[in-house]
Design a protein around this motif. Structure first.
Motif, PDB file in Angstrom:
ATOM      1  N   CYS A  53       6.109   8.021   4.602  1.00 57.25           N
ATOM      2  CA  CYS A  53       4.857   7.729   5.369  1.00 57.25           C
ATOM      3  C   CYS A  53       5.681   6.488   5.797  1.00 57.25           C
ATOM      4  O   CYS A  53       7.065   5.809   5.247  1.00 57.25           O
ATOM      5  CB  CYS A  53       3.867   6.885   3.787  1.00 57.25           C
ATOM      6  SG  CYS A  53       3.336   5.607   4.499  1.00 57.25           S
ATOM      7  N   TYR A  99       4.932   2.391   7.091  1.00 58.22           N
ATOM      8  CA  TYR A  99       4.612   1.118   6.990  1.00 58.22           C
ATOM      9  C   TYR A  99       5.234   0.167   7.831  1.00 58.22           C
ATOM     10  O   TYR A  99       6.387  -0.037   7.833  1.00 58.22           O
ATOM     11  CB  TYR A  99       4.072   0.369   5.460  1.00 58.22           C
ATOM     12  CG  TYR A  99       3.798   0.957   4.525  1.00 58.22           C
ATOM     13  CD1 TYR A  99       2.410   1.716   4.478  1.00 58.22           C
ATOM     14  CD2 TYR A  99       4.113   1.124   3.641  1.00 58.22           C
ATOM     15  CE1 TYR A  99       2.096   2.537   3.555  1.00 58.22           C
ATOM     16  CE2 TYR A  99       3.698   2.095   2.352  1.00 58.22           C
ATOM     17  CZ  TYR A  99       3.000   2.804   2.665  1.00 58.22           C
ATOM     18  OH  TYR A  99       1.789   3.344   1.530  1.00 58.22           O
ATOM     19  N   PHE A 136       1.465   7.877   8.854  1.00 58.35           N
ATOM     20  CA  PHE A 136       1.395   6.417   9.027  1.00 58.35           C
ATOM     21  C   PHE A 136      -0.051   6.570   9.239  1.00 58.35           C
ATOM     22  O   PHE A 136      -1.251   7.249   9.599  1.00 58.35           O
ATOM     23  CB  PHE A 136       2.548   6.540  10.127  1.00 58.35           C
ATOM     24  CG  PHE A 136       1.306   6.653  11.647  1.00 58.35           C
ATOM     25  CD1 PHE A 136       1.214   6.088  12.746  1.00 58.35           C
ATOM     26  CD2 PHE A 136       1.459   7.466  11.925  1.00 58.35           C
ATOM     27  CE1 PHE A 136       0.537   6.178  13.974  1.00 58.35           C
ATOM     28  CE2 PHE A 136       0.408   8.268  13.013  1.00 58.35           C
ATOM     29  CZ  PHE A 136       0.190   7.364  14.196  1.00 58.35           C
ATOM     30  N   GLY A 137      -0.443   5.133   9.481  1.00 64.38           N
ATOM     31  CA  GLY A 137      -1.530   4.440   9.870  1.00 64.38           C
ATOM     32  C   GLY A 137      -3.267   4.615  10.874  1.00 64.38           C
ATOM     33  O   GLY A 137      -3.308   4.624  11.411  1.00 64.38           O
ATOM     34  N   LYS A 149      -5.182   3.905   2.298  1.00 64.34           N
ATOM     35  CA  LYS A 149      -4.076   4.471   1.505  1.00 64.34           C
ATOM     36  C   LYS A 149      -3.907   5.287   1.259  1.00 64.34           C
ATOM     37  O   LYS A 149      -2.802   6.383   0.917  1.00 64.34           O
ATOM     38  CB  LYS A 149      -3.816   2.857   0.547  1.00 64.34           C
ATOM     39  CG  LYS A 149      -3.991   1.886   1.769  1.00 64.34           C
ATOM     40  CD  LYS A 149      -3.666   0.239   0.590  1.00 64.34           C
ATOM     41  CE  LYS A 149      -5.204  -0.137   0.082  1.00 64.34           C
ATOM     42  NZ  LYS A 149      -4.151  -1.413  -0.340  1.00 64.34           N
ATOM     43  N   ALA A 153       9.401   0.767   4.815  1.00 66.86           N
ATOM     44  CA  ALA A 153       8.642  -0.166   5.520  1.00 66.86           C
ATOM     45  C   ALA A 153      10.008  -0.595   6.680  1.00 66.86           C
ATOM     46  O   ALA A 153      10.843  -1.114   6.307  1.00 66.86           O
ATOM     47  CB  ALA A 153       8.230  -1.281   4.517  1.00 66.86           C
ATOM     48  N   THR A 164       1.770  -4.300   6.318  1.00 66.15           N
ATOM     49  CA  THR A 164       2.976  -3.835   5.778  1.00 66.15           C
ATOM     50  C   THR A 164       3.417  -4.165   5.138  1.00 66.15           C
ATOM     51  O   THR A 164       3.784  -3.528   3.244  1.00 66.15           O
ATOM     52  CB  THR A 164       4.179  -4.194   6.758  1.00 66.15           C
ATOM     53  OG1 THR A 164       3.286  -3.717   7.799  1.00 66.15           O
ATOM     54  CG2 THR A 164       5.451  -3.788   6.744  1.00 66.15           C
ATOM     55  N   GLU A 183       0.562  -3.113   1.766  1.00 70.02           N
ATOM     56  CA  GLU A 183       0.946  -1.179   1.434  1.00 70.02           C
ATOM     57  C   GLU A 183       2.505  -0.901   1.054  1.00 70.02           C
ATOM     58  O   GLU A 183       2.381  -0.394   0.073  1.00 70.02           O
ATOM     59  CB  GLU A 183       1.342  -0.860   3.175  1.00 70.02           C
ATOM     60  CG  GLU A 183      -0.620  -1.047   3.525  1.00 70.02           C
ATOM     61  CD  GLU A 183      -0.463  -0.165   4.739  1.00 70.02           C
ATOM     62  OE1 GLU A 183      -2.005   0.648   5.011  1.00 70.02           O
ATOM     63  OE2 GLU A 183       0.226  -0.562   5.322  1.00 70.02           O
TER      64      GLU A 183
END
Length: 196
Positions: free
Chosen positions: A5, A7, A38-39, A91, A103, A110, A113
């Motif tokens: 993941c 951010y 990811f987002g 999330k 990150a 960012t 999260e």
């Protein structure tokens, strides 16, 4: 580890090194066969890292709230895009899908999260690796702040040591692949009167 993941900023940042690092990171994920979680945005560093993964033949799984789809910032070329109702759902889905968390440079979102998953590590809710890709020294002050938290007794040194900082992408991914940690209690509990 099957997925990471990421951010990162929904803006590209001022310095070109941020987008360059996001591109290299996406390429490295694809080269290792790691899925990007990811987002789900097409803008900023989010879009950059996803595009790099896809160009390199990798898989990109995005999670985005409906409100941002309607604002036309969703990435429409992903391997899979999951649309949810709220940021909390977003999330949760990202957390469930990922085996590690990184990150890249970014702003409020960012920080929020990555610190949420760091807190969950501290509380023993998971034992997955968390890292900061410190592009151009972007996270130097944050790294110093974590050390200050340890010095002031608000964070255990062992927990601080479990958070990786650096600018070497291959070293970061190798560290994540080999990551093993024993749960560490968050609290320093004073003895009861009976124990004292």
């Amino acid at each position: 580890m099957r997925s990471v993941c990421v951010y990162c900023g929904s803006n590209p940042g001022r310095a070109p090194i941020h987008a360059e690092a996001a591109t290299r990171f996406g390429e490295a994920l694809a080269a290792r066969g790691l899925e990007l979680v990811f987002g789900g945005g097409r803008v900023g560093l989010m879009g950059t890292v996803a595009d790099a993964v896809l160009r390199a033949g990798g898989r990109a799984y995005g999670v985005i709230p409906r409100q941002l789809v309607e604002a036309e910032v969703a990435h429409t070329g992903l391997t899979e895009l999951h649309v949810v109702g709220t940021m909390h759902e977003r999330k949760t889905k990202m957390f469930e899908r990922a085996q590690g968390f990184v990150a890249l440079p970014g702003g409020f979102g960012t920080m929020e999260e990555i610190f949420e998953v760091l807190t969950w590590t501290q509380l023993g809710m998971h034992a997955r690796p968390c890292a900061f890709l410190n592009v151009g020294g972007f996270y130097d002050h944050l790294r110093a702040m974590l050390d200050h938290m340890v010095a002031e007794g608000f964070l255990k040194a062992e927990q601080r040591a479990n958070v990786w900082f650096g600018d070497d992408i291959e070293a970061l991914l190798a560290w994540m692949q080999d990551y093993r940690v024993e749960p560490i209690s968050k609290w320093i509990v004073p003895p009861t009167a009976a124990e004292a």
